[in-house]
Scaffold this motif. Structure first.
Motif, PDB file in Angstrom:
ATOM      1  N   HIS A   1     -39.480 -20.383  49.285  1.00  0.00           N
ATOM      2  CA  HIS A   1     -39.427 -21.586  48.450  1.00  0.00           C
ATOM      3  C   HIS A   1     -38.584 -22.701  49.071  1.00  0.00           C
ATOM      4  O   HIS A   1     -38.258 -23.683  48.413  1.00  0.00           O
ATOM      5  N   GLY A   2     -38.191 -22.526  50.340  1.00  0.00           N
ATOM      6  CA  GLY A   2     -37.428 -23.560  51.038  1.00  0.00           C
ATOM      7  C   GLY A   2     -36.011 -23.712  50.534  1.00  0.00           C
ATOM      8  O   GLY A   2     -35.417 -24.777  50.659  1.00  0.00           O
ATOM      9  N   LEU A   3     -35.442 -22.639  49.976  1.00  0.00           N
ATOM     10  CA  LEU A   3     -34.106 -22.712  49.376  1.00  0.00           C
ATOM     11  C   LEU A   3     -33.017 -22.047  50.211  1.00  0.00           C
ATOM     12  O   LEU A   3     -31.891 -21.909  49.753  1.00  0.00           O
ATOM     13  N   VAL A   4     -33.330 -21.632  51.435  1.00  0.00           N
ATOM     14  CA  VAL A   4     -32.301 -21.113  52.350  1.00  0.00           C
ATOM     15  C   VAL A   4     -32.044 -22.198  53.384  1.00  0.00           C
ATOM     16  O   VAL A   4     -32.914 -22.519  54.191  1.00  0.00           O
ATOM     17  N   ASP A   5     -30.867 -22.784  53.314  1.00  0.00           N
ATOM     18  CA  ASP A   5     -30.528 -23.874  54.233  1.00  0.00           C
ATOM     19  C   ASP A   5     -30.114 -23.357  55.602  1.00  0.00           C
ATOM     20  O   ASP A   5     -30.369 -24.003  56.607  1.00  0.00           O
ATOM     21  N   GLU A   6     -29.429 -22.215  55.634  1.00  0.00           N
ATOM     22  CA  GLU A   6     -29.041 -21.600  56.903  1.00  0.00           C
ATOM     23  C   GLU A   6     -29.251 -20.095  56.816  1.00  0.00           C
ATOM     24  O   GLU A   6     -28.876 -19.471  55.826  1.00  0.00           O
ATOM     25  N   LEU A   7     -29.863 -19.549  57.852  1.00  0.00           N
ATOM     26  CA  LEU A   7     -30.105 -18.119  57.952  1.00  0.00           C
ATOM     27  C   LEU A   7     -29.359 -17.616  59.180  1.00  0.00           C
ATOM     28  O   LEU A   7     -29.681 -17.999  60.313  1.00  0.00           O
ATOM     29  N   GLN A   8     -28.331 -16.799  58.952  1.00  0.00           N
ATOM     30  CA  GLN A   8     -27.572 -16.227  60.057  1.00  0.00           C
ATOM     31  C   GLN A   8     -28.024 -14.789  60.244  1.00  0.00           C
ATOM     32  O   GLN A   8     -27.963 -13.982  59.318  1.00  0.00           O
ATOM     33  N   LEU A   9     -28.467 -14.491  61.443  1.00  0.00           N
ATOM     34  CA  LEU A   9     -28.859 -13.126  61.786  1.00  0.00           C
ATOM     35  C   LEU A   9     -27.856 -12.577  62.786  1.00  0.00           C
ATOM     36  O   LEU A   9     -27.630 -13.182  63.835  1.00  0.00           O
TER      37      LEU A   9
ATOM     38  N   LYS B   1     -41.309 -22.183  60.729  1.00  0.00           N
ATOM     39  CA  LYS B   1     -40.632 -22.611  61.954  1.00  0.00           C
ATOM     40  C   LYS B   1     -39.141 -22.721  61.675  1.00  0.00           C
ATOM     41  O   LYS B   1     -38.732 -23.215  60.637  1.00  0.00           O
ATOM     42  N   LEU B   2     -38.361 -22.249  62.642  1.00  0.00           N
ATOM     43  CA  LEU B   2     -36.908 -22.285  62.527  1.00  0.00           C
ATOM     44  C   LEU B   2     -36.329 -23.020  63.723  1.00  0.00           C
ATOM     45  O   LEU B   2     -36.885 -22.990  64.824  1.00  0.00           O
TER      46      LEU B   2
ATOM     47  N   MET C   1     -25.236 -32.158  48.091  1.00  0.00           N
ATOM     48  CA  MET C   1     -25.945 -30.967  47.675  1.00  0.00           C
ATOM     49  C   MET C   1     -25.347 -29.749  48.376  1.00  0.00           C
ATOM     50  O   MET C   1     -25.068 -29.791  49.569  1.00  0.00           O
ATOM     51  N   ARG C   2     -25.169 -28.684  47.608  1.00  0.00           N
ATOM     52  CA  ARG C   2     -24.651 -27.440  48.177  1.00  0.00           C
ATOM     53  C   ARG C   2     -25.713 -26.772  49.035  1.00  0.00           C
ATOM     54  O   ARG C   2     -26.903 -26.900  48.793  1.00  0.00           O
ATOM     55  N   LYS C   3     -25.250 -26.036  50.050  1.00  0.00           N
ATOM     56  CA  LYS C   3     -26.160 -25.290  50.913  1.00  0.00           C
ATOM     57  C   LYS C   3     -26.215 -23.833  50.458  1.00  0.00           C
ATOM     58  O   LYS C   3     -25.224 -23.279  49.989  1.00  0.00           O
ATOM     59  N   VAL C   4     -27.378 -23.229  50.653  1.00  0.00           N
ATOM     60  CA  VAL C   4     -27.541 -21.790  50.482  1.00  0.00           C
ATOM     61  C   VAL C   4     -27.568 -21.193  51.879  1.00  0.00           C
ATOM     62  O   VAL C   4     -28.368 -21.596  52.725  1.00  0.00           O
ATOM     63  N   MET C   5     -26.649 -20.245  52.115  1.00  0.00           N
ATOM     64  CA  MET C   5     -26.499 -19.630  53.429  1.00  0.00           C
ATOM     65  C   MET C   5     -26.654 -18.119  53.303  1.00  0.00           C
ATOM     66  O   MET C   5     -25.980 -17.496  52.483  1.00  0.00           O
ATOM     67  N   SER C   6     -27.523 -17.557  54.118  1.00  0.00           N
ATOM     68  CA  SER C   6     -27.714 -16.114  54.120  1.00  0.00           C
ATOM     69  C   SER C   6     -27.236 -15.543  55.446  1.00  0.00           C
ATOM     70  O   SER C   6     -27.476 -16.128  56.497  1.00  0.00           O
ATOM     71  N   SER C   7     -26.573 -14.408  55.385  1.00  0.00           N
ATOM     72  CA  SER C   7     -26.138 -13.723  56.595  1.00  0.00           C
ATOM     73  C   SER C   7     -26.553 -12.259  56.474  1.00  0.00           C
ATOM     74  O   SER C   7     -26.240 -11.601  55.482  1.00  0.00           O
ATOM     75  N   LEU C   8     -27.288 -11.793  57.476  1.00  0.00           N
ATOM     76  CA  LEU C   8     -27.803 -10.424  57.447  1.00  0.00           C
ATOM     77  C   LEU C   8     -27.561  -9.720  58.778  1.00  0.00           C
ATOM     78  O   LEU C   8     -27.701 -10.329  59.842  1.00  0.00           O
TER      79      LEU C   8
ATOM     80  N   TYR D   1     -29.830 -20.186  62.082  1.00  0.00           N
ATOM     81  CA  TYR D   1     -31.072 -20.938  62.068  1.00  0.00           C
ATOM     82  C   TYR D   1     -31.165 -21.821  60.825  1.00  0.00           C
ATOM     83  O   TYR D   1     -30.576 -21.516  59.784  1.00  0.00           O
ATOM     84  N   ARG D   2     -31.962 -22.865  60.973  1.00  0.00           N
ATOM     85  CA  ARG D   2     -32.314 -23.733  59.852  1.00  0.00           C
ATOM     86  C   ARG D   2     -33.834 -23.774  59.823  1.00  0.00           C
ATOM     87  O   ARG D   2     -34.480 -23.886  60.870  1.00  0.00           O
ATOM     88  N   GLN D   3     -34.398 -23.699  58.613  1.00  0.00           N
ATOM     89  CA  GLN D   3     -35.843 -23.778  58.475  1.00  0.00           C
ATOM     90  C   GLN D   3     -36.287 -25.220  58.714  1.00  0.00           C
ATOM     91  O   GLN D   3     -35.695 -26.165  58.215  1.00  0.00           O
ATOM     92  N   VAL D   4     -37.323 -25.389  59.519  1.00  0.00           N
ATOM     93  CA  VAL D   4     -37.877 -26.696  59.806  1.00  0.00           C
ATOM     94  C   VAL D   4     -38.945 -26.963  58.748  1.00  0.00           C
ATOM     95  O   VAL D   4     -39.892 -26.196  58.624  1.00  0.00           O
ATOM     96  N   PRO D   5     -38.790 -28.046  57.977  1.00  0.00           N
ATOM     97  CA  PRO D   5     -39.775 -28.320  56.935  1.00  0.00           C
ATOM     98  C   PRO D   5     -41.144 -28.625  57.525  1.00  0.00           C
ATOM     99  O   PRO D   5     -41.255 -29.142  58.630  1.00  0.00           O
ATOM    100  N   ASP D   6     -42.191 -28.276  56.748  1.00  0.00           N
ATOM    101  CA  ASP D   6     -43.559 -28.621  57.174  1.00  0.00           C
ATOM    102  C   ASP D   6     -43.688 -30.129  57.251  1.00  0.00           C
ATOM    103  O   ASP D   6     -43.182 -30.854  56.422  1.00  0.00           O
TER     104      ASP D   6
END
Length: 183
Positions: A128-136, A159-160, A1-8, A177-182
Motif C-alpha cells: 500500500h506504499g506505506l513503508v518509507d524505509e525498508l532496512q534489510l 522498484k527500490l 509527515m512521520r516515516k514508517v521504517m521496517s528493519s528485518l 531502501y526506499r520504494q520508488v513510486p510508480d
C-alpha cells in the motif's frame, strides 16, 4: 509527515522467519545500526505473531537498549484475531482498516514509526506504499525452503532505491531502501 521504517533480519534467499534458527551473531556494528533506528523512532507497529511472541519476553527482558525502548514506546498491534493487547503496557489493538490507521498515524506529529518483525504486516504496508524505509540486515546464510520469505512468489513488481548500505564486522550487509513510486 512521520516515516514508517521496517528493519528485518534477512537471509541471502529472502527468508525472514525464525532468525533465531539462522542468525549466527549480533555484532557491535549491528548494535550501532539498531541504536540509530531507535533514536529516530517513537512508536512501534507489530503484527499478531510478533506481538504474541514478544509479550512473553520483552516486558521482563534486560537486553538493552531495545528492552527499555520497546517497553516505553506506544505499540500498535495489527490483528483481526486478538481481542486484547492489555498484557503489555502501552499497547493498542488496531481496530478497523490497517491502511487507514497507519495513514492517520503517519500524519500525526512525532518521530518515525518502526515496524519490528512482522513480515506479513511489512508486506501489507509495502503493497500500500506505506513503508518509507525498508532496512534489510542481510546475513551470509541461506535460510532454506521451508521458512517464510518476506515477499511471496506472486508479489507485485516494486522498484527500490538504495539509500545507504554498510558491511558489519560479522559480514552482515545492512541495506536501507526506499520504494520508488510508480511513475
Amino acid at each position: 509527515m512521520r516515516k514508517v521504517m521496517s528493519s528485518l533480519f534477512y537471509t541471502l534467499d529472502g527468508v525472514v522467519e525464525a532468525p533465531n534458527r539462522w542468525q549466527f551473531g549480533f555484532d557491535d556494528d549491528m548494535g550501532a545500526a539498531l541504536a540509530r533506528l531507535l533514536d529516530q523512532q517513537d512508536a512501534a507497529l507489530l503484527g499478531r505473531t510478533t506481538y504474541s511472541e514478544w509479550v512473553e519476553y520483552w516486558p521482563t527482558a534486560a537486553d538493552e537498549p531495545f528492552a527499555s525502548w520497546i517497553n516505553r514506546v506506544p505499540k500498535y498491534v495489527a490483528s483481526t484475531t486478538l481481542d486484547s493487547v492489555d498484557r503489555w503496557p502501552n499497547s493498542t489493538l488496531i481496530k478497523g482498516s490497517l491502511v487507514d490507521f497507519v495513514t492517520d498515524l503517519r500524519s500525526q506529529d512525532g518521530g518515525a514509526i518502526g515496524v519490528w518483525g512482522s513480515p506479513t504486516l511489512v508486506r501489507t504496508l509495502f503493497e500500500h506504499g506505506l513503508v518509507d524505509e525498508l532496512q534489510l540486515q542481510i546475513h551470509p546464510v541461506v535460510g532454506g525452503g521451508r521458512l517464510r520469505r518476506l515477499f511471496a512468489d506472486d508479489s507485485m513488481l516494486a522498484k527500490l532505491e538504495l539509500i545507504e548500505s554498510e558491511q558489519t564486522s560479522g559480514g552482515v550487509i545492512i541495506a536501507n531502501y526506499r520504494q520508488v513510486p510508480d511513475r
